[in-house]
Design a protein around this motif. Structure first.
Motif, mmCIF file in Angstrom:
data_model
loop_
_atom_site.group_PDB
_atom_site.id
_atom_site.type_symbol
_atom_site.label_atom_id
_atom_site.label_comp_id
_atom_site.label_asym_id
_atom_site.label_seq_id
_atom_site.Cartn_x
_atom_site.Cartn_y
_atom_site.Cartn_z
ATOM 1 N N LYS A 1 0.838 -1.209 0.000
ATOM 2 C CA LYS A 1 0.000 0.000 0.000
ATOM 3 C C LYS A 1 0.870 1.255 0.000
ATOM 4 O O LYS A 1 0.646 2.187 -0.776
ATOM 5 C CB LYS A 1 -0.915 -0.003 1.230
ATOM 6 C CG LYS A 1 -1.789 1.213 1.341
ATOM 7 C CD LYS A 1 -2.632 1.153 2.592
ATOM 8 C CE LYS A 1 -3.358 2.475 2.797
ATOM 9 N NZ LYS A 1 -4.030 2.542 4.074
ATOM 10 N N ARG A 2 1.871 1.286 0.883
ATOM 11 C CA ARG A 2 2.753 2.468 0.970
ATOM 12 C C ARG A 2 3.557 2.652 -0.303
ATOM 13 O O ARG A 2 3.756 3.770 -0.762
ATOM 14 C CB ARG A 2 3.695 2.349 2.169
ATOM 15 C CG ARG A 2 3.024 2.520 3.515
ATOM 16 C CD ARG A 2 2.403 3.890 3.685
ATOM 17 N NE ARG A 2 3.464 4.861 3.848
ATOM 18 C CZ ARG A 2 3.372 6.136 3.543
ATOM 19 N NH1 ARG A 2 2.269 6.615 3.043
ATOM 20 N NH2 ARG A 2 4.388 6.942 3.712
ATOM 21 N N THR A 3 4.018 1.548 -0.906
ATOM 22 C CA THR A 3 4.796 1.654 -2.141
ATOM 23 C C THR A 3 3.939 2.261 -3.252
ATOM 24 O O THR A 3 4.400 3.131 -3.995
ATOM 25 C CB THR A 3 5.319 0.271 -2.567
ATOM 26 O OG1 THR A 3 6.095 -0.265 -1.511
ATOM 27 C CG2 THR A 3 6.161 0.360 -3.818
ATOM 28 N N LYS A 4 2.690 1.825 -3.348
ATOM 29 C CA LYS A 4 1.794 2.393 -4.369
ATOM 30 C C LYS A 4 1.568 3.883 -4.127
ATOM 31 O O LYS A 4 1.552 4.673 -5.076
ATOM 32 C CB LYS A 4 0.462 1.646 -4.370
ATOM 33 C CG LYS A 4 0.557 0.250 -4.951
ATOM 34 C CD LYS A 4 -0.785 -0.454 -4.887
ATOM 35 C CE LYS A 4 -0.704 -1.873 -5.440
ATOM 36 N NZ LYS A 4 -1.972 -2.591 -5.319
ATOM 37 N N GLU A 5 1.392 4.280 -2.860
ATOM 38 C CA GLU A 5 1.194 5.697 -2.534
ATOM 39 C C GLU A 5 2.417 6.519 -2.918
ATOM 40 O O GLU A 5 2.299 7.609 -3.475
ATOM 41 C CB GLU A 5 0.895 5.862 -1.043
ATOM 42 C CG GLU A 5 -0.462 5.348 -0.630
ATOM 43 C CD GLU A 5 -0.670 5.372 0.882
ATOM 44 O OE1 GLU A 5 0.295 5.666 1.619
ATOM 45 O OE2 GLU A 5 -1.796 5.082 1.314
ATOM 46 N N ILE A 6 3.599 5.988 -2.635
ATOM 47 C CA ILE A 6 4.841 6.708 -2.941
ATOM 48 C C ILE A 6 5.009 6.840 -4.450
ATOM 49 O O ILE A 6 5.368 7.899 -4.959
ATOM 50 C CB ILE A 6 6.053 5.993 -2.304
ATOM 51 C CG1 ILE A 6 5.996 6.162 -0.787
ATOM 52 C CG2 ILE A 6 7.367 6.540 -2.850
ATOM 53 C CD1 ILE A 6 6.968 5.283 -0.037
ATOM 54 N N LEU A 7 4.714 5.763 -5.192
ATOM 55 C CA LEU A 7 4.848 5.814 -6.644
ATOM 56 C C LEU A 7 3.870 6.808 -7.267
ATOM 57 O O LEU A 7 4.167 7.422 -8.293
ATOM 58 C CB LEU A 7 4.656 4.424 -7.253
ATOM 59 C CG LEU A 7 5.771 3.418 -6.972
ATOM 60 C CD1 LEU A 7 5.397 2.041 -7.508
ATOM 61 C CD2 LEU A 7 7.088 3.881 -7.568
ATOM 62 N N ARG A 8 2.707 6.977 -6.643
ATOM 63 C CA ARG A 8 1.741 7.964 -7.135
ATOM 64 C C ARG A 8 2.069 9.363 -6.623
ATOM 65 O O ARG A 8 1.421 10.323 -7.001
ATOM 66 C CB ARG A 8 0.336 7.573 -6.678
ATOM 67 C CG ARG A 8 -0.232 6.369 -7.385
ATOM 68 C CD ARG A 8 -1.712 6.193 -7.095
ATOM 69 N NE ARG A 8 -2.004 6.161 -5.682
ATOM 70 C CZ ARG A 8 -2.302 5.056 -4.974
ATOM 71 N NH1 ARG A 8 -2.340 3.901 -5.585
ATOM 72 N NH2 ARG A 8 -2.564 5.123 -3.697
ATOM 73 N N GLY A 9 3.045 9.469 -5.728
ATOM 74 C CA GLY A 9 3.425 10.773 -5.193
ATOM 75 C C GLY A 9 2.584 11.218 -4.017
ATOM 76 O O GLY A 9 2.603 12.391 -3.628
ATOM 77 N N GLU A 10 1.847 10.301 -3.420
ATOM 78 C CA GLU A 10 0.991 10.637 -2.278
ATOM 79 C C GLU A 10 1.722 10.386 -0.961
ATOM 80 O O GLU A 10 2.515 9.465 -0.847
ATOM 81 C CB GLU A 10 -0.274 9.780 -2.294
ATOM 82 C CG GLU A 10 -1.112 9.940 -3.536
ATOM 83 C CD GLU A 10 -2.266 8.953 -3.563
ATOM 84 O OE1 GLU A 10 -2.438 8.197 -2.587
ATOM 85 O OE2 GLU A 10 -2.982 8.943 -4.565
ATOM 86 N N HIS A 11 1.438 11.179 0.022
ATOM 87 C CA HIS A 11 1.876 10.966 1.409
ATOM 88 C C HIS A 11 3.380 10.784 1.570
ATOM 89 O O HIS A 11 3.827 10.024 2.425
ATOM 90 C CB HIS A 11 1.177 9.766 2.042
ATOM 91 C CG HIS A 11 -0.308 9.847 1.986
ATOM 92 N ND1 HIS A 11 -1.020 10.722 2.750
ATOM 93 C CD2 HIS A 11 -1.215 9.169 1.241
ATOM 94 C CE1 HIS A 11 -2.311 10.577 2.502
ATOM 95 N NE2 HIS A 11 -2.457 9.647 1.574
ATOM 96 N N VAL A 12 4.178 11.373 0.757
ATOM 97 C CA VAL A 12 5.624 11.270 0.907
ATOM 98 C C VAL A 12 6.042 12.290 1.960
ATOM 99 O O VAL A 12 5.894 13.490 1.792
ATOM 100 C CB VAL A 12 6.359 11.524 -0.423
ATOM 101 C CG1 VAL A 12 7.848 11.441 -0.229
ATOM 102 C CG2 VAL A 12 5.880 10.547 -1.480
ATOM 103 N N SER A 13 6.535 11.803 3.092
ATOM 104 C CA SER A 13 6.919 12.690 4.175
ATOM 105 C C SER A 13 7.937 12.003 5.074
ATOM 106 O O SER A 13 8.393 10.898 4.808
ATOM 107 C CB SER A 13 5.681 13.076 4.990
ATOM 108 O OG SER A 13 5.187 11.937 5.667
#
Length: 128
Positions: free
Chosen positions: A21-33
């Protein structure tokens, strides 16, 4: 996800789902912090705890196994390896087929590779 309540098998599944789930979010540019670093450290801590628990369980299992072997000797439980099997193992060792001896011992006793190798090694020392 299926959890039967008898083991900790669900932990790797949960971690795997979380990582995907986190990898998909990072690849989409979401929630990177900066929270990503803390999440990775948290996962590392959980994995370290699991590895430690497994190590403790292995030690406890070895201790219980030694105790059971002592009890078996005291009450006269027959040895798993008969004289015929021992002769066969010694024959394999004498022919230089140590791996075949280990496989045969595993088949007869159901022991693991480590225990089987140790047993065959002890027979090898008796021969020499």
């Amino acid at each position: 996800m299926f959890y039967n309540g008898n083991s900790l098998d669900f932990i790797p599944i949960l971690l795997n789902e979380f990582i995907i789930k986190r990898t998909k979010e990072i690849l989409r540019g979401e929630h990177v912090s900066d929270l990503l670093i803390w999440e990775i450290l948290g996962i590392g801590t959980i994995l370290t705890s699991i590895i430690s628990a497994i190590s403790q369980l292995r030690s406890e299992l070895a201790r219980v196994n030694k105790t059971l072997n002592k009890i078996a000797l005291l009450i006269g439980v027959p040895d798993e390896v008969t004289e015929d099997v021992t002769e066969e193992l010694l024959s394999h060792i004498a022919e230089g087929k140590k791996i075949k001896a280990i496989k045969r011992y595993r088949m007869v006793t159901g022991h693991g590779l480590k225990e089987s190798k140790e047993y065959v090694d002890s027979l090898t020392k008796e021969i020499t």
